[in-house]
Structures are given as C-alpha cells and as structure tokens.
Design a protein around this motif. Sequence first.
Motif, PDB file in Angstrom:
ATOM      1  N   LEU A 184      12.700  -2.747 -19.544  1.00 24.94           N
ATOM      2  CA  LEU A 184      12.844  -3.658 -20.671  1.00 24.94           C
ATOM      3  C   LEU A 184      14.075  -4.520 -20.508  1.00 24.94           C
ATOM      4  CD1 LEU A 184      12.129  -1.161 -23.613  1.00 24.94           C
ATOM      5  CD2 LEU A 184      10.509  -2.682 -22.465  1.00 24.94           C
ATOM      6  N   ASP A 185      14.008  -5.729 -21.055  1.00 30.99           N
ATOM      7  CA  ASP A 185      15.220  -6.531 -21.109  1.00 30.99           C
ATOM      8  C   ASP A 185      16.041  -6.107 -22.325  1.00 30.99           C
ATOM      9  OD1 ASP A 185      13.927  -7.601 -23.262  1.00 30.99           O
ATOM     10  OD2 ASP A 185      13.683  -9.601 -22.430  1.00 30.99           O
ATOM     11  N   GLU A 186      17.165  -6.748 -22.515  1.00 29.25           N
ATOM     12  CA  GLU A 186      18.091  -6.281 -23.544  1.00 29.25           C
ATOM     13  C   GLU A 186      17.502  -6.408 -24.951  1.00 29.25           C
ATOM     14  OE1 GLU A 186      21.897  -8.008 -23.125  1.00 29.25           O
ATOM     15  OE2 GLU A 186      22.819  -6.815 -24.710  1.00 29.25           O
ATOM     16  N   ALA A 187      16.762  -7.487 -25.199  1.00 34.37           N
ATOM     17  CA  ALA A 187      16.201  -7.680 -26.539  1.00 34.37           C
ATOM     18  C   ALA A 187      15.184  -6.595 -26.868  1.00 34.37           C
ATOM     19  CB  ALA A 187      15.558  -9.061 -26.633  1.00 34.37           C
ATOM     20  N   ALA A 188      14.291  -6.306 -25.930  1.00 35.77           N
ATOM     21  CA  ALA A 188      13.302  -5.261 -26.174  1.00 35.77           C
ATOM     22  C   ALA A 188      13.979  -3.896 -26.261  1.00 35.77           C
ATOM     23  CB  ALA A 188      12.254  -5.269 -25.062  1.00 35.77           C
ATOM     24  N   GLY A 189      15.008  -3.704 -25.439  1.00 36.23           N
ATOM     25  CA  GLY A 189      15.766  -2.453 -25.514  1.00 36.23           C
ATOM     26  C   GLY A 189      16.407  -2.268 -26.877  1.00 36.23           C
ATOM     27  N   TYR A 190      16.864  -3.376 -27.453  1.00 38.64           N
ATOM     28  CA  TYR A 190      17.454  -3.297 -28.792  1.00 38.64           C
ATOM     29  C   TYR A 190      16.402  -2.881 -29.820  1.00 38.64           C
ATOM     30  CZ  TYR A 190      18.562  -5.046 -33.416  1.00 38.64           C
ATOM     31  OH  TYR A 190      18.708  -5.141 -34.772  1.00 38.64           O
ATOM     32  N   LEU A 191      15.216  -3.488 -29.730  1.00 41.14           N
ATOM     33  CA  LEU A 191      14.169  -3.140 -30.683  1.00 41.14           C
ATOM     34  C   LEU A 191      13.782  -1.670 -30.564  1.00 41.14           C
ATOM     35  CD1 LEU A 191      11.882  -6.283 -30.373  1.00 41.14           C
ATOM     36  CD2 LEU A 191      13.159  -5.570 -32.399  1.00 41.14           C
ATOM     37  N   LEU A 192      13.721  -1.195 -29.330  1.00 42.14           N
ATOM     38  CA  LEU A 192      13.382   0.210 -29.129  1.00 42.14           C
ATOM     39  C   LEU A 192      14.470   1.106 -29.719  1.00 42.14           C
ATOM     40  CD1 LEU A 192      11.629   2.407 -27.934  1.00 42.14           C
ATOM     41  CD2 LEU A 192      12.777   2.068 -25.744  1.00 42.14           C
ATOM     42  N   ARG A 193      15.715   0.741 -29.492  1.00 46.96           N
ATOM     43  CA  ARG A 193      16.811   1.543 -30.046  1.00 46.96           C
ATOM     44  C   ARG A 193      16.734   1.568 -31.567  1.00 46.96           C
ATOM     45  NH1 ARG A 193      23.250   1.274 -28.668  1.00 46.96           N
ATOM     46  NH2 ARG A 193      23.947   2.569 -30.393  1.00 46.96           N
ATOM     47  N   ARG A 194      16.465   0.403 -32.161  1.00 44.85           N
ATOM     48  CA  ARG A 194      16.382   0.347 -33.619  1.00 44.85           C
ATOM     49  C   ARG A 194      15.253   1.222 -34.138  1.00 44.85           C
ATOM     50  NH1 ARG A 194      14.941  -5.255 -36.461  1.00 44.85           N
ATOM     51  NH2 ARG A 194      12.878  -4.580 -35.831  1.00 44.85           N
ATOM     52  N   SER A 327       5.796  -4.045 -19.474  1.00 40.37           N
ATOM     53  CA  SER A 327       6.620  -4.901 -18.626  1.00 40.37           C
ATOM     54  C   SER A 327       5.951  -5.021 -17.266  1.00 40.37           C
ATOM     55  CB  SER A 327       8.046  -4.347 -18.483  1.00 40.37           C
ATOM     56  OG  SER A 327       8.051  -3.172 -17.703  1.00 40.37           O
ATOM     57  N   ALA A 328       6.150  -6.164 -16.637  1.00 44.24           N
ATOM     58  CA  ALA A 328       5.573  -6.398 -15.312  1.00 44.24           C
ATOM     59  C   ALA A 328       6.381  -7.482 -14.620  1.00 44.24           C
ATOM     60  CB  ALA A 328       4.104  -6.823 -15.440  1.00 44.24           C
ATOM     61  N   GLY A 329       6.412  -7.397 -13.310  1.00 41.44           N
ATOM     62  CA  GLY A 329       7.080  -8.426 -12.527  1.00 41.44           C
ATOM     63  C   GLY A 329       8.587  -8.368 -12.654  1.00 41.44           C
ATOM     64  N   ASP A 330       9.191  -9.505 -12.360  1.00 37.28           N
ATOM     65  CA  ASP A 330      10.649  -9.612 -12.346  1.00 37.28           C
ATOM     66  C   ASP A 330      11.083 -10.408 -13.569  1.00 37.28           C
ATOM     67  OD1 ASP A 330      13.294  -9.980 -11.864  1.00 37.28           O
ATOM     68  OD2 ASP A 330      13.056 -11.070  -9.980  1.00 37.28           O
ATOM     69  N   ARG A 352       8.301 -11.857 -24.160  1.00 31.29           N
ATOM     70  CA  ARG A 352       9.069 -12.787 -23.339  1.00 31.29           C
ATOM     71  C   ARG A 352       8.362 -12.976 -21.998  1.00 31.29           C
ATOM     72  NH1 ARG A 352      14.165 -11.076 -20.026  1.00 31.29           N
ATOM     73  NH2 ARG A 352      14.670 -13.000 -18.931  1.00 31.29           N
ATOM     74  N   LEU A 353       8.155 -14.224 -21.638  1.00 31.39           N
ATOM     75  CA  LEU A 353       7.580 -14.553 -20.338  1.00 31.39           C
ATOM     76  C   LEU A 353       8.647 -15.265 -19.516  1.00 31.39           C
ATOM     77  CD1 LEU A 353       4.128 -15.995 -21.503  1.00 31.39           C
ATOM     78  CD2 LEU A 353       4.660 -13.648 -20.788  1.00 31.39           C
ATOM     79  N   VAL A 354       8.787 -14.874 -18.279  1.00 33.67           N
ATOM     80  CA  VAL A 354       9.735 -15.516 -17.365  1.00 33.67           C
ATOM     81  C   VAL A 354       8.927 -16.372 -16.397  1.00 33.67           C
ATOM     82  CG1 VAL A 354      11.567 -15.183 -15.686  1.00 33.67           C
ATOM     83  CG2 VAL A 354      11.281 -13.555 -17.578  1.00 33.67           C
ATOM     84  N   ASN A 358       6.247 -23.065 -12.764  1.00 30.59           N
ATOM     85  CA  ASN A 358       4.968 -23.032 -13.485  1.00 30.59           C
ATOM     86  C   ASN A 358       4.121 -21.798 -13.177  1.00 30.59           C
ATOM     87  OD1 ASN A 358       5.194 -25.390 -15.042  1.00 30.59           O
ATOM     88  ND2 ASN A 358       4.717 -26.634 -13.239  1.00 30.59           N
ATOM     89  N   VAL A 359       4.762 -20.746 -12.755  1.00 33.69           N
ATOM     90  CA  VAL A 359       4.074 -19.478 -12.511  1.00 33.69           C
ATOM     91  C   VAL A 359       4.833 -18.384 -13.249  1.00 33.69           C
ATOM     92  CG1 VAL A 359       3.520 -17.726 -10.773  1.00 33.69           C
ATOM     93  CG2 VAL A 359       3.142 -20.152 -10.280  1.00 33.69           C
ATOM     94  N   ILE A 360       4.093 -17.510 -13.916  1.00 32.28           N
ATOM     95  CA  ILE A 360       4.750 -16.385 -14.593  1.00 32.28           C
ATOM     96  C   ILE A 360       5.194 -15.376 -13.531  1.00 32.28           C
ATOM     97  CG2 ILE A 360       4.532 -14.547 -16.310  1.00 32.28           C
ATOM     98  CD1 ILE A 360       2.256 -16.061 -17.567  1.00 32.28           C
ATOM     99  N   VAL A 361       6.473 -15.030 -13.532  1.00 30.55           N
ATOM    100  CA  VAL A 361       6.970 -14.039 -12.562  1.00 30.55           C
ATOM    101  C   VAL A 361       7.337 -12.732 -13.237  1.00 30.55           C
ATOM    102  CG1 VAL A 361       7.784 -15.782 -10.953  1.00 30.55           C
ATOM    103  CG2 VAL A 361       9.335 -14.948 -12.734  1.00 30.55           C
ATOM    104  N   GLY A 362       7.417 -12.728 -14.565  1.00 29.90           N
ATOM    105  CA  GLY A 362       7.752 -11.486 -15.258  1.00 29.90           C
ATOM    106  C   GLY A 362       7.345 -11.560 -16.714  1.00 29.90           C
ATOM    107  N   ALA A 363       7.085 -10.397 -17.300  1.00 27.53           N
ATOM    108  CA  ALA A 363       6.702 -10.349 -18.712  1.00 27.53           C
ATOM    109  C   ALA A 363       7.239  -9.072 -19.329  1.00 27.53           C
ATOM    110  CB  ALA A 363       5.182 -10.406 -18.862  1.00 27.53           C
ATOM    111  N   VAL A 364       7.763  -9.191 -20.527  1.00 25.98           N
ATOM    112  CA  VAL A 364       8.216  -8.036 -21.305  1.00 25.98           C
ATOM    113  C   VAL A 364       7.620  -8.171 -22.690  1.00 25.98           C
ATOM    114  CG1 VAL A 364      10.181  -6.757 -22.230  1.00 25.98           C
ATOM    115  CG2 VAL A 364      10.396  -7.957 -20.055  1.00 25.98           C
ATOM    116  N   MET A 365       7.031  -7.095 -23.175  1.00 20.41           N
ATOM    117  CA  MET A 365       6.417  -7.142 -24.497  1.00 20.41           C
ATOM    118  C   MET A 365       6.773  -5.869 -25.247  1.00 20.41           C
ATOM    119  SD  MET A 365       2.718  -8.448 -23.108  1.00 20.41           S
ATOM    120  CE  MET A 365       2.103  -9.081 -24.628  1.00 20.41           C
TER     121      MET A 365
END
Length: 813
Positions: A184-194, A327-330, A352-354, A358-365
């Motif tokens: 997870l990125d920091e934002a998703a990590g925060y939601l999980l912590r909450r 989560s997937a990719g980078d 969040r899509l990274v 013009n190509v998705i290289v990572g996704a966090v949900m």
Amino acid sequence: MKKKLVVIGAGMASGRALEHLLEADKDAYDITLFNAEPRGNYNRIMLSPVLSGDKTYEEIVTHDANWYEENGVTCRFGEHVVKIDRERKIVVGQNGEVAYDKLLMATGSAPFIIPVPGKDLPGVIAYRDLDDTNTMIEATQKPGAKAVVIGGGLLGLEAAAGLKARGMDVTVLHLMGHLMERQLDEAAGYLLRRALEDKGIEVKCQASTAAILGEDKVEAVLLQDKTTIPADLVVMAVGIRPETRLANDAAIEVERGITVDDAMRTSDPDILAVGECVEHRQQLFGLVAPLYDQAKVVAATLLEEDAVFAPKEVSTKLKVTGCDLFSAGDFAEGEGREDIVFRDPSRGVYKRLVIENNVIVGAVMYGDTADGNWFFGLIKDKTDISDMRDTLIFGPAFQGGEPLDPLQAVAALPDDAEICGCNGVCKSQIVDAVKAGATDLGAVRAQTKASASCGTCTGLVEQLMAVTLGDDFQMPAAQSVCGCTDLTHEDVRRLIKSKELKSQAAVWQELGWNTPNGCHVCRPAVNYYLLADWPVEYQDDPQSRFVNERKHANIQKDGTYSVVPRMWGGMTTPDELRAIADAADKYNVPTVHVTGGQRIDLLGVKGEDLPAIWKDLNDAGMVSGHAYAKGLRTVKTCVGKDHCRFGTQDSTGLGIKLENKLWGSWSPHKVKLAVSGCPRNCAEATCKDIGVVCVDSGYQVGVAGAAGMDVKETERLMDCETEEETIEVATAFMQLYRENAKYLDRPYKWVAKVGLDWVKEQIVENVENRIALVERFELSQSIYQKDPWAELAAPDEAPKFGPLANLTLEAAE
C-alpha cells in the motif's frame, strides 16, 4: 515397478503438486510424505479465520486422512527429517529411513525472529501454523490479557485482528512509517490504520523493538524510545526466510533459498523443490499463486514431461480485518509519472492509479476493489489509456459513457483477465469449464481451483458463471443443517410450522432425519425452533443446549465458571454491590470484572459453589444476567436527562423498562440493546442489535448493528414518539427475529438476508402485525421469563452441581 517418491513438507505447494501428480498418473510413484506438524495439508491462508473464530481447523483441511489413504500416500506426520543421504538416496526420519528415486523438498519457510533480548521467553511466538494459532487462542482465555504484535504486514495485522476479536487488548508495532508498505502507499496505509484503530487496536508506526521484558515469561515490550508496553503475549510477524537447513546439510546448492532451474530441479537432478523454500532466478516467493504454478511444473517434471516455471506478474488482492485492499504493479512516485486519485472519505474508499506514458504502471485501491482485476489487466497488457483517461478511475462500468451493471462489467473483462489470484485462474479458463459442463460453483472449483484458496473471488466467479450460463445459472443452494439431514435451517423452520411439528421426535420422524436423535449440531437448533414456534406445547430440552446454557454460567478454561447477576439498565445499588462483594469473599472468587455491558462478572467460581452463590445473590434481590445465553444479554444505558445536561429523554428508565420486558427470552443468538439519551450516544446504541437514540422529538429505533468480529452501524427502523411505542417496536423486532432467523445468526446477519425493507413491512407498515408479534412474544414470556438460578439453587437441584469422583472437564461451547 513403481518408483519411490519422498516428499518433505505437507504444505500447500506440495499438496497441490501431489494433486497434479496423482491426477496425471496415480500409479507413477509410491509416495511417502513427511511433515513435522502432526497433520497433513491444510489451507494456511485461512488460519486467520480460525484465529478469529470464524472457521474451525476442520473447515480448512485440504487433504484429510481418507484422501491420503485413497491415494496410497504413506504419511509420516509429526516426524522430523534429520538428514538427506544423497549418496545412498535415503531420507532419514526420526523414526527410520526411507529410500527414494525422486525427492521433493517442500520445507517452506521459517519465521524471522528479531534478535533482541527476551526473544526466547515463554509467551513469545511466531505466526506460521496451526500450533501458533492455537497458542494465541489459548492466550485470549485470560481475562484482560494484552498482546503485542510486532510487524504491520498482512500476517501481523491478521493476528492482531483475530486476537482483538477474541477480546485481547492489542498493540501493533511496525518499524516503517505506514502499515503494509510493500502493498500500500501511504494514503491507503493511513486508511487501514484508521480502520484498525476504530476496531480498538492500537497501532504504533516507526516503533523499533529494543527488548522483550520478563522474568519467567513475557511481561512487556521495551521500545528504543524507552516506551514500555505491557504484554502477556508477543507475536512476531516480521517476515519469513526460506527453510534451507536440510538442503545445506546435504550440500545442495542454496543461495537465499534452494536454487532450482525452470523445471524445479535442484543442483541434484533427483531432488526437486517447490514452494517458499526455493529461489528461482534470484527470486523468492511468498504468495500462493506462483507456488501453485511451481506445483504444476514440478508434477510434470516428476512424470518426465517438459514444463517450465515462468513467474508471472501478480496482483495482491486481500481482505485485512474486513477491509478490502488491492495493489498491483509499481506505485512508487517517479519522474514522468502522474497520479489519478479518487477519494470518498464518507465510504472510506481510496483509489490511485500511477500512469507513465499513457500506460497504467501501478494501482492501489482501498475499500472498493471490485475493479482491481480490470486495472490489473490494463497493467499487464500495457494498454494505452488515452481515450478513457477522463473516466478511467471509475473502472470498466463507466467506459463508453454509460454505467453498466456488475454483470455487464464482468462480461466486458478480457479473456485473460485474472479472476482468482491465488490459483492464477483467468476468465477464459472458468468460461471454458462452465461450457464443458461445470454448472455449479463446486464443479468450477474442482476443475479450475478458482476460489478454492482464500475465497475472496467467489462472488466474481459466480458473476462470471451467471454471465456464461444466463437463465440456467442458479445461485448455490444453502447448506444443510448438518449431516443428519439434507434440509437447510430455513427448510426446517418452515416445515416445523407448516407440519405443526411440536417435539424433537416428530422432527426426526417427519422430516426424515438419518440419525436416531440428531447430533450436537442440529439438536440445539431444533430445540430452539420448537420452543420459539410452540412455546406452550413444547418443553425445552436442556440436554439439547450447549454446556454454558445447561449450567447457566460460562465455563472458563480452568473448569471454573463466571457468574453475572443482572443489573437492570446498568443500574445498581449499594446493597447489591455489598451482596456481590460478600459473595466474592465467601466463595473465594479470584477475579471481579466490570464488563462492557455495565455488569459485574465474578470469574473463577467452582462448579459446586454455583447453587449457593446463586442463592445468596437471589436473596439480595438479583437474578441471572443470562451472560451465557442465546437471548437478551444486557441493556446498556447512559444516565439520561436526570443527570446529563445533554440528555433529551429518560434513557435509563427506558432501558430498564426494555430489559424488564425482554429478559429471559430465548433467541437464535445473543441480543444486546442500548439506549442513549442523546445523539452523543454515550451508551453506544448505534452498534447494538437493537439501539435507541433519544432525541428532542422522541426516540430513534435502530436495529442490526454489530461490534464484535464484524463492526456495523445500526439501520434506522422507525422513529417513535413515546416510550410505549418504542418498547412495542423493539419487542416486535425481537419476536420477528425469534420467529424467522436461522439459529446462530445474529440480528445483523439475519437482517442482511431478509432486508430491512421486509422488516419494516412487518413492523412499521403493518401495525396489526406488530401488535400480533408483541402478543406472541408475551405468550412465550409467560412461560420462559423466569430466573433459572432460583430453580437450580433449590435443595433438590443443588446436589447435581457437586463434583464427581473422577471429574472430566466438559468442552466449552
């Protein structure tokens, strides 16, 4: 002549390899299977539900004794392998040697233990297998016990959630800045912590463990910043490393793991390896999907067929403590990369899509992961997203401008979209299986393995089956009550009413039970259905109840009992408190505990003292609190308008009236109520089975809340103007639940099945029916609303609680 195959380790990877091998050629090998654990293959992914109490060990067994016997596998469970003699082609176990032609090493991984002082103290454990799980469950039996989980990864958080669900105070220590930083990125990590903190789990990030303190057992954890955290149990979940000791001793090539080639052969061509113990092209493996791919390859190699293991890009779709994550990719930030972010704070959803070129290289949900597979497909295919950039974050349902329903979204998935991440099953495999005749979930699971591991993709698989089969698709039928009958709980309830069955014997006979008198699973359910539907005609059978209900007290791990007198609406008096204190002294009660439901729990009462302590409490005017019963437990209240300046109504008085009305009634599961005097909700009414929130204009009645293994806010059933109307509505809901719910379904689960709209139709919109429900409830109460302590403390009943000469503890419920 059959060749000899010896397998070391009965984990999920070797289990799957044996399945492939036996399916392809059952007669290829004589198989001997060693396992250090005293059991065979079980689904380790599901240990967390076992810890939390949602599943039993028996439910997660993959291969039982019959499977091994039917497939001719010689099991040497509970036996360590001490040596591999490559020269003689012999495996040396603790109980003797076994020769091999081929050897498959599936030794798995070993937990990493932080090398700090105190790491070897009793009470410090890892979390890898069923024995660790059972140790944690045992630790939760101590009232007020505290646990520290070191490690905020998936395993650590599942351990923390399971321990919390069983009542422990839990603190999670994580070295990094946010939880699950690999997924997870920091934002998703925060939601999980909450979300974890909302469940009552304390989380400390950037927390470095300095030492584990204690004399004879663990007592606390000391952090580098000198913070001391009390602990009765410390769970280390800080990572794993491949278990390679046997391979090292046998001089097989080992790097970080046992080195294997594309065919899963080690440096010795007669020795293969599979699972978490291997290293393939400098890569280690922990997720189950690549392990199952390895299993397929190693089985082919054992049959001298060509097969190549090629690691695939994998996504991670998880459910951590009830929170959906993907989560997937980078998803790291970088030059030339840009983000598309969607946040819905009220629903706790974050996506969040990274994107790069013009190509998705990572996704966090987080919170809503339904479109994860679709995004993963775009990542794998390197799809150019230029044309759908504006609506990309909303998923496949919004491509083309018009929202699609879920089935259309599934239909739109490409053939190679991954449906089951654990087993690497894509859409086309499931569609092919369905077209080949697999028309129910079990058949699809048997043919493709989809949804056979963690099960999180089951809904998606069913949607895909619905798309493929059209009108021929039927949702899976409900399970039968137990092996004694093919009927479901719902069938049994319906038939007891329609056939007017008023005894257990009538149920066994008329409904075709295939056992003489039912079993420990069906008897409590049938007993409840009969007494709920026929309160006058049927007589309760105590022998068809769990031990706690038979004893009218909760049995403790040491064989003693807890005694909880009822305190109406959470109110008590000095006289009652003196009586409780006197009882605690008189019967040497070691622990007196104030419960979350505003009651006093006397813990550690000997079985033979139960009638006497009940009588003493009865003499002081107190009755059983039914803290053991599937019925009304407590009505929690705040002090209301008499004392609180915010109080709008007499919440305490209403709570007492409700408890006086509802106590003593049996129900499918326990029921908890609360009345809060104002929307500040100090009595926590919005997470109860029935919760009343007082407002200036009256009373808001909510139902179907939960605050245990699941946390759920109540749903508003009705706004009432008077206390009398509120009591009538709450009573009608109680009776509707009693008459219709499946045994062991809490109200929130039952309402989820029937729908709140249906409940409103019965209670809110149909006043005559509401009154009839109340009348039937009162009829039942005329028989069952009585204090069991008064009966059982009588002189002719009390001797039944005396100790036997050779006392064997009964199993707790």
